[in-house]
Scaffold this motif. Structure first.
Motif, PDB file in Angstrom:
ATOM      1  N   MET A  59      -3.158  11.230   9.234  1.00  0.00           N
ATOM      2  CA  MET A  59      -3.460  10.330   8.174  1.00  0.00           C
ATOM      3  C   MET A  59      -4.752   9.849   8.038  1.00  0.00           C
ATOM      4  O   MET A  59      -5.109   9.483   6.909  1.00  0.00           O
ATOM      5  N   ASN A  60      -5.495   9.739   9.127  1.00  0.00           N
ATOM      6  CA  ASN A  60      -7.029   9.225   9.038  1.00  0.00           C
ATOM      7  C   ASN A  60      -7.737  10.444   8.317  1.00  0.00           C
ATOM      8  O   ASN A  60      -8.527  10.238   7.603  1.00  0.00           O
ATOM      9  N   ALA A  61      -7.477  11.629   8.765  1.00  0.00           N
ATOM     10  CA  ALA A  61      -8.069  12.661   8.339  1.00  0.00           C
ATOM     11  C   ALA A  61      -7.789  12.962   6.819  1.00  0.00           C
ATOM     12  O   ALA A  61      -8.681  13.414   5.951  1.00  0.00           O
ATOM     13  N   LEU A  62      -6.596  12.879   6.475  1.00  0.00           N
ATOM     14  CA  LEU A  62      -6.383  12.900   5.067  1.00  0.00           C
ATOM     15  C   LEU A  62      -7.079  11.700   4.354  1.00  0.00           C
ATOM     16  O   LEU A  62      -7.480  12.085   3.137  1.00  0.00           O
ATOM     17  N   TYR A  63      -7.054  10.633   4.832  1.00  0.00           N
ATOM     18  CA  TYR A  63      -7.678   9.539   3.845  1.00  0.00           C
ATOM     19  C   TYR A  63      -9.283   9.881   3.924  1.00  0.00           C
ATOM     20  O   TYR A  63      -9.835   9.679   2.753  1.00  0.00           O
ATOM     21  N   SER A  64      -9.935  10.595   4.722  1.00  0.00           N
ATOM     22  CA  SER A  64     -11.332  10.706   4.889  1.00  0.00           C
ATOM     23  C   SER A  64     -11.768  11.741   3.898  1.00  0.00           C
ATOM     24  O   SER A  64     -12.832  12.052   3.214  1.00  0.00           O
ATOM     25  N   ARG A  65     -10.471  12.588   3.321  1.00  0.00           N
ATOM     26  CA  ARG A  65     -10.829  13.486   2.392  1.00  0.00           C
ATOM     27  C   ARG A  65     -10.181  12.962   0.856  1.00  0.00           C
ATOM     28  O   ARG A  65      -9.969  13.730  -0.145  1.00  0.00           O
ATOM     29  N   GLY A  66     -10.231  11.775   0.821  1.00  0.00           N
ATOM     30  CA  GLY A  66      -9.608  11.273  -0.371  1.00  0.00           C
ATOM     31  C   GLY A  66      -8.035  11.286  -0.674  1.00  0.00           C
ATOM     32  O   GLY A  66      -7.671  10.837  -1.839  1.00  0.00           O
ATOM     33  N   ILE A  67      -7.176  11.632   0.342  1.00  0.00           N
ATOM     34  CA  ILE A  67      -5.949  11.904   0.262  1.00  0.00           C
ATOM     35  C   ILE A  67      -5.248  10.500   0.609  1.00  0.00           C
ATOM     36  O   ILE A  67      -5.460  10.322   1.870  1.00  0.00           O
ATOM     37  N   ALA A  68      -4.252   9.746   0.071  1.00  0.00           N
ATOM     38  CA  ALA A  68      -3.584   8.798   0.285  1.00  0.00           C
ATOM     39  C   ALA A  68      -2.409   9.258   1.117  1.00  0.00           C
ATOM     40  O   ALA A  68      -1.813  10.301   0.982  1.00  0.00           O
ATOM     41  N   SER A  69      -1.841   8.273   1.873  1.00  0.00           N
ATOM     42  CA  SER A  69      -0.569   8.880   2.763  1.00  0.00           C
ATOM     43  C   SER A  69       0.444   7.353   3.187  1.00  0.00           C
ATOM     44  O   SER A  69      -0.153   6.323   2.952  1.00  0.00           O
ATOM     45  N   CYS A  70       1.444   7.545   3.730  1.00  0.00           N
ATOM     46  CA  CYS A  70       2.455   6.616   3.798  1.00  0.00           C
ATOM     47  C   CYS A  70       3.284   7.251   5.055  1.00  0.00           C
ATOM     48  O   CYS A  70       3.940   8.202   4.719  1.00  0.00           O
ATOM     49  N   ALA A  71       3.035   6.648   6.335  1.00  0.00           N
ATOM     50  CA  ALA A  71       4.108   6.868   7.272  1.00  0.00           C
ATOM     51  C   ALA A  71       5.381   6.188   7.066  1.00  0.00           C
ATOM     52  O   ALA A  71       5.664   5.058   6.915  1.00  0.00           O
ATOM     53  N   ILE A  72       6.513   7.171   7.107  1.00  0.00           N
ATOM     54  CA  ILE A  72       7.792   6.686   7.126  1.00  0.00           C
ATOM     55  C   ILE A  72       8.524   6.802   8.154  1.00  0.00           C
ATOM     56  O   ILE A  72       8.834   7.959   8.896  1.00  0.00           O
ATOM     57  N   ASN A  73       9.264   5.733   8.500  1.00  0.00           N
ATOM     58  CA  ASN A  73      10.114   5.730   9.727  1.00  0.00           C
ATOM     59  C   ASN A  73      11.323   6.558   9.575  1.00  0.00           C
ATOM     60  O   ASN A  73      11.800   6.638   8.538  1.00  0.00           O
TER      61      ASN A  73
END
Length: 360
Positions: free
Chosen positions: A292-306
């Motif tokens: 998720m951090n790597a995605l964010y560093s490339r401008g891609i947002a994310s959400c972790a879902i339980n």
């Protein structure tokens, strides 16, 4: 005890013979387990339960922990002073406030309990805290946003009558994502800047090259003995992504809006030891955070879902995607490009003094 027996056998000159017998016993036990016990247990739910109830203590420690934890949770809930439950309820309010479009009435099932726990905890405290400041602001924002309703009106009155005053001058309510084309540079930029995004640009799917780069970085996370008991299953087909998201609890309202779904599978077959039962959860989670951090560093947002351990939820997922019987989802990650002007939760974290202890 083993040391005493070894000394005895050495003194009587039978140590070599005893070790040979022990190795034969261990070999037979492993053969029997591999070819008799486990094949039978794989096929019978009743025999599995009987075996681990009568002949194995593998899950004893975990059952004890669960009983203690469940009792603590329910007891503090009855007393209306459960801070963990308050965190969950306030986050549910945050998700309702971020909903696009926002519903005029929501949270009827839990707003009363949220206010009751907030009041109880605030009355037990003589000072502000990160939890109470956050709860105060989100509940206040909720009452400003929703339309009149008997349940809401009653809870609002309770909230107004509470005398607790926060000391924090900052707001902790959901806010709009900052408009910027600048990618994060430092580690602090990534960790402090990444937020869970639930509203994505429709039809804009991140390039697979960027996702693969992020997964490669995810694989560099620490892993016990470098066994890496996990895999990332990426679904960028809209039909499949929607079907998977529809199964994920807590995603109502935005599960139709996810361009890419990443199922993080844990693999339990990497160790013969019962002490490593949780290995896949630990290692997969470490890798997922890297991802998720790597995605964010490339401008891609994310959400972790339980992904809760519920057979009724997991069975339909297994019908959608191929999974080994020794694999299961640890979490699901929604990913894509954040929709402009969408909101993210403040979700104030615990203070350093609440999560850190030295030498005790």
């Amino acid at each position: 005890m083993a040391k005493i027996l070894r000394n005895i056998f050495q003194k009587i000159g039978l140590y070599g013979h005893a070790m040979h017998l022990h190795r034969q016993y261990v070999s037979f036990k492993e053969w029997h387990s591999t070819n008799v016990t486990l094949p039978v247990l794989k096929r019978s739910n009743i025999l599995r339960k009987l075996h681990y109830a009568l002949f194995s203590s593998v899950f004893d420690h975990e059952m004890k922990m669960f009983v203690h934890a469940r009792h603590n949770y329910l007891t503090t809930r009855q007393r209306k002073n459960n801070p963990v439950l308050l965190r969950r309820l306030i986050h549910q309010l945050e998700k309702g406030l971020m909903h696009n479009p926002r519903r005029p009435v929501f949270g009827l099932d839990y707003i009363t309990e949220a206010v009751d726990i907030y009041i109880s905890l605030s009355q037990d405290s003589d000072k502000s805290s990160t939890l109470l400041d956050w709860a105060h602001d989100v509940i206040g924002s909720y009452f400003e946003a929703v339309s009149p309703h008997p349940v809401i009106d009653k809870a609002r009155q309770k909230f107004k009558e509470n005398k607790f005053v926060t000391c924090d001058t900052h707001t902790h309510s959901p806010y709009e994502i900052a408009k910027t084309n600048k990618l994060p540079v430092t580690f602090d930029d990534v960790v402090r800047g990444r937020k869970s995004v639930r509203w994505f640009e429709e039809g804009r799917i991140p390039d697979r090259k960027l996702i693969d780069e992020a997964i490669e970085l995810a694989s560099l996370a620490p892993s016990s003995c470098n066994r890496q008991p996990f895999e990332f299953r990426v679904f960028d087909d809209k039909t499949l992504a929607d079907k998977i998201m529809a199964l994920a609890p807590g995603t109502g309202g935005f599960n139709h809006n996810v361009p890419v779904v990443i199922v993080v599978n844990g693999m339990m077959n990497v160790s013969p030891s019962s002490g490593d039962l949780h290995l896949m959860y630990v290692d997969a989670s470490l890798a997922a955070m890297n991802l998720m951090n790597a995605l964010y560093s490339r401008g891609i947002a994310s959400c972790a879902i339980n992904w809760p351990d519920l057979p009724k939820t997991e069975k339909p997922l297994r019908q959608l995607i191929e999974m080994e019987e020794f694999a299961r989802p640890v979490m699901i990650i929604a990913a894509g490009y954040a929709r402009p002007n969408s909101m993210v939760a403040c979700s104030t974290r615990k203070g350093i003094d609440e999560i850190r202890k030295y030498n005790r």
